[in-house]
Design an enzyme around this catalytic site. Structure first.
Site, PDB file in Angstrom:
ATOM      1  N   ARG A  11       0.836  -1.192   0.000  1.00  0.00           N
ATOM      2  CA  ARG A  11       0.000   0.000   0.000  1.00  0.00           C
ATOM      3  C   ARG A  11       0.875   1.247   0.000  1.00  0.00           C
ATOM      4  NH1 ARG A  11      -2.437   0.570   6.130  1.00  0.00           N
ATOM      5  NH2 ARG A  11      -0.454   0.737   7.233  1.00  0.00           N
ATOM      6  N   GLY A  12       0.240   2.396  -0.122  1.00  0.00           N
ATOM      7  CA  GLY A  12       0.949   3.676  -0.021  1.00  0.00           C
ATOM      8  C   GLY A  12       2.085   3.828  -1.012  1.00  0.00           C
ATOM      9  N   ASP A  71       6.662  -9.809   8.542  1.00  0.00           N
ATOM     10  CA  ASP A  71       6.456  -8.750   9.527  1.00  0.00           C
ATOM     11  C   ASP A  71       7.822  -8.230   9.963  1.00  0.00           C
ATOM     12  OD1 ASP A  71       5.694  -7.024  11.496  1.00  0.00           O
ATOM     13  OD2 ASP A  71       4.633  -8.507  12.711  1.00  0.00           O
ATOM     14  N   TYR A 163       9.444   9.476  16.393  1.00  0.00           N
ATOM     15  CA  TYR A 163       9.513   9.368  14.935  1.00  0.00           C
ATOM     16  C   TYR A 163      10.687  10.179  14.399  1.00  0.00           C
ATOM     17  CZ  TYR A 163       7.970   9.505  10.060  1.00  0.00           C
ATOM     18  OH  TYR A 163       7.897   9.398   8.684  1.00  0.00           O
TER      19      TYR A 163
END
Length: 249
Positions: A11-12, A71, A163
């Site tokens: 995705r993205g 993962d 972050y």
């Protein structure tokens, strides 16, 4: 046929990059946590659905695309997973470390387990993926690692401290890898992005009120990745920064 390995590919930015690289003639090795989403994308790409190539482009629509559900938050799974994927017979010339996560909340109240999870995804998994592919790249005489970072690596934003710190660490890791691997013909680039309108903003660990309409489109980030990947082997764009015209949101 050039080969690209893309993490966070379902995705993205990762999915947009997969579509863009297929259109440019690449075979793909795709990694993502979601097996179903990854295989759906792979089937789309194998059969040319939504093919973004210009009309009249003679390149074939069907590419070889290998997928692996992995993962990256599980450090013990990365080395064996990459060994299995690379054992399928495709050696990437370009490796795009795109997978990552975000967390909003004060540093004073952030659980250490979340800190470790964020650094595993944003920094340590990049180290592990790079370490896993370097022997193949060295044996092939060179290659290109492209790490997707953020302008948060150079800034300080309240409630985004973890972050920011993880992306700053990623930028440093990229610079150190570039120096160590230069003698082996391996180049390292960082794509530094401003806010991109991706599913990251829908994550349960992210709370923000940014105007997503002002953000970068994932396809523009994918084009920047392809630009970096298509530089001749005699040169490297070490850091490309792409920001929304509105600036830091």
């Amino acid at each position: 046929m050039p080969v690209a390995l893309i993490t966070g590919a379902s995705r993205g930015i990762g999915a947009a990059a997969a579509r863009r690289f297929v259109a440019a003639g690449y075979d793909l090795l795709l990694l993502s946590r979601s097996a179903d989403a990854l295989e759906a994308l792979a089937e789309e790409l194998r059969h040319g659905s939504g093919d973004p190539r210009p009309a009249g482009d003679p390149s074939p629509a069907v590419r070889r695309i290998e997928t692996l559900a992995l993962d990256l938050a599980d450090p013990a799974a990365i080395a064996p997973g990459l060994a299995e994927l690379l054992g399928r017979g495709l050696t990437p010339q370009t490796v795009i470390n795109n997978a990552g996560a975000a967390y909003t909340g004060s540093l004073a109240e952030m659980p250490v387990e979340r800190w470790q999870w964020l650094f595993q995804l944003n920094v340590t998994s990049v180290f592990q993926v790079s370490q896993a592919v370097l022997p193949a790249l060295r044996a092939a005489g060179g290659g290109h690692l492209i790490n997707v970072s953020s302008h948060a690596a150079r800034q300080a934003f309240p409630d985004w401290g973890a972050y920011c710190a993880s992306k700053a660490a990623l930028a440093s890791l990229s610079r150190c890898l570039a120096e160590e691997e230069r003698p082996h013909g391996i180049r390292v680039s960082t794509l530094t992005l401003g806010a991109v309108n991706t599913p990251l903003w829908d994550s349960e660990t992210v709370h923000s009120s940014f105007d997503r309409r002002a953000m970068l489109d994932p396809e523009r980030a994918a084009e920047a990745l392809l630009l970096l990947a298509q530089q001749p082997a005699s040169q490297v764009v070490e850091d490309l920064t792409l920001m929304p015209a509105a600036g830091a949101l």
